[in-house]
Scaffold this motif. Structure first.
Motif, PDB file in Angstrom:
ATOM      1  N   LEU A   1      -5.996  -3.269  -3.744  1.00 57.89           N
ATOM      2  CA  LEU A   1      -4.908  -2.736  -4.551  1.00 57.89           C
ATOM      3  C   LEU A   1      -5.210  -3.004  -6.021  1.00 57.89           C
ATOM      4  CD1 LEU A   1      -1.651  -3.735  -2.634  1.00 57.89           C
ATOM      5  CD2 LEU A   1      -2.764  -1.499  -2.733  1.00 57.89           C
TER       6      LEU A   1
ATOM      7  N   ASP B   1       0.805  -1.214   0.000  1.00 55.85           N
ATOM      8  CA  ASP B   1       0.000   0.000   0.000  1.00 55.85           C
ATOM      9  C   ASP B   1       0.845   1.275   0.000  1.00 55.85           C
ATOM     10  OD1 ASP B   1      -1.695  -2.102   0.542  1.00 55.85           O
ATOM     11  OD2 ASP B   1      -3.088  -0.848   1.666  1.00 55.85           O
TER      12      ASP B   1
ATOM     13  N   ALA C   1       1.070   2.868  -3.315  1.00 52.94           N
ATOM     14  CA  ALA C   1      -0.195   3.142  -3.988  1.00 52.94           C
ATOM     15  C   ALA C   1      -0.728   4.541  -3.705  1.00 52.94           C
ATOM     16  CB  ALA C   1      -1.225   2.098  -3.555  1.00 52.94           C
TER      17      ALA C   1
ATOM     18  N   GLY D   1      -5.392  -5.572  -0.246  1.00 48.46           N
ATOM     19  CA  GLY D   1      -4.359  -4.722   0.312  1.00 48.46           C
ATOM     20  C   GLY D   1      -4.394  -4.740   1.833  1.00 48.46           C
TER      21      GLY D   1
ATOM     22  N   SER E   1      -4.919   2.366  -4.380  1.00 47.07           N
ATOM     23  CA  SER E   1      -5.499   1.727  -3.200  1.00 47.07           C
ATOM     24  C   SER E   1      -6.899   2.284  -3.013  1.00 47.07           C
ATOM     25  CB  SER E   1      -4.644   2.031  -1.962  1.00 47.07           C
ATOM     26  OG  SER E   1      -5.285   1.570  -0.785  1.00 47.07           O
TER      27      SER E   1
END
Length: 360
Positions: A120, A3, A6, A114, A129
């Motif tokens: 994700l 994450d 992201a 995620g 995310s």
């Protein structure tokens, strides 16, 4: 991959065809801001969804039941213009009017679990995310090619609806059209005007629908398709439920013998096709108008499929994961169904977002 790499949003919309744009419109209606609270990722090079890839001879006047997107009517369209141009221009104007900021061309490769209950979304543009997902990827990217004995020995040309260039490419040739849906009959009727010979082959005898396609009929069709996805079975096409509309064009083609159908052949030969009863047909081209499958392979890491091969649905929501909404899938595959599905998906996602506030 995690994450930390992201970009965070509340909702990712995958696909900017009718269903995806409807979803994006309704996300804006509830106050979410593009590129801050949600993002729309589209695989195609320009606006228009799958329509931009339709063959030039499919004019707007031949399109059955193109329903306007929510909040903006499609008016004054020239029925003689290619549908790809008409709808491409309409979708372009729609994206601009509502400032949907579609990212394209972006290929989504996978959606995974995620951290902290987020999803994700891995793409060619990077990783997003999200707390919820609207999947509106349609079917155009997954043409279905049946396999038959001897297929690789055929010395002529084989192509699928996805690559259909229009009738002029078949002038003077012997063409076998495989498939009993709307695309197959449209291809056949066009090609018959210029080809040396056409043969129509389908797995089942065609069923024709005569009479108005009113609201009661529409509800019955949706109910039949919805029943399949509720059981986790792959959705079938709307035409498989309704039959082919018996238009004046189809009546004329039947009278001229263009729509005289043969049962499915048993094998393909170097020069054509053959049946076990000894019948053969020679051909220069085999055109597979055999439909498409849902383009949902990127969702595989989430393990949403049931034993029957489909994703079990409750409305637009995947039963196995309430964060995932499929629009333009199953009963919402029609243009009007896609509009309604976009609204329904956003209504449920709004409840999800309010119930589970984003971490501070």
């Amino acid at each position: 991959m995690n994450d930390v790499e992201a970009r965070d949003v509340d909702v990712v919309v995958i696909g900017a065809g009718q269903a995806g744009l409807s979803g994006a419109y309704h996300l804006r209606r509830i106050g979410l801001v593009p590129d801050r609270d949600f993002v729309v990722l589209d695989h195609s090079p320009r606006p228009g969804g799958a329509w931009q890839f339709r063959w030039p001879s499919l004019t707007y006047g031949k399109v059955h039941g193109m329903h306007a997107l929510p909040g903006m009517e499609l008016t004054g369209a020239d029925g003689l213009r290619p549908s790809s141009e008409v709808i491409g221009a309409y979708f372009t104007a729609y994206e601009e009017r509502f400032d949907l900021r579609v990212h394209r061309p972006v290929d989504v490769t996978a959606v995974r679990e995620g951290d902290g209950g987020r999803l994700l979304v891995e793409s060619s543009e990077g990783i997003w995310s999200a707390r919820g997902l609207i999947n509106a990827t349609g079917t155009w990217d997954r043409p279905f090619w049946p396999r038959y004995t001897g297929q690789e020995t055929f010395r002529g040309r084989q192509l699928h609806t996805v690559g259909y260039p229009g009738p002029e490419a078949f002038a003077g040739q012997r063409v076998i059209v495989v498939g009993g849906g709307s695309s197959g009959t449209q291809h056949l009727m066009e090609i018959a005007e210029v080809a040396a010979e056409t043969t129509w082959v389908t797995r089942r005898p065609p069923v024709y629908f005569e009479g108005p396609f009113d609201e009661n009929v529409g509800r019955a069709v949706v109910a039949k398709v919805e029943e399949r996805v509720r059981r986790g079975l792959p959705p079938e096409s709307v035409v498989s439920v309704t039959g082919l509309p018996l238009t004046d064009e189809i009546r004329s083609a039947r009278e001229r013998g263009v729509l005289d159908r043969l049962p499915m052949f048993d094998r393909i030969t170097p020069t054509g096709v053959a049946w076990d009863d000894g019948r053969t047909v020679d051909a220069d081209v085999i055109l597979w108008a055999t439909g498409f499958r849902a383009a949902i392979d990127h969702l595989a890491p989430l393990r949403l499929r049931e034993a029957g091969g489909g994703i079990r649905m409750d409305g637009t929501r995947a039963v196995r994961d309430a964060r995932i909404h499929l629009v333009g899938y199953g009963p919402s595959a029609s243009t009007i169904g896609a509009n309604r599905a976009g609204r329904a998906a956003v209504r449920e996602l709004r409840q999800l977002l309010e119930r589970e506030p984003a971490p501070v």
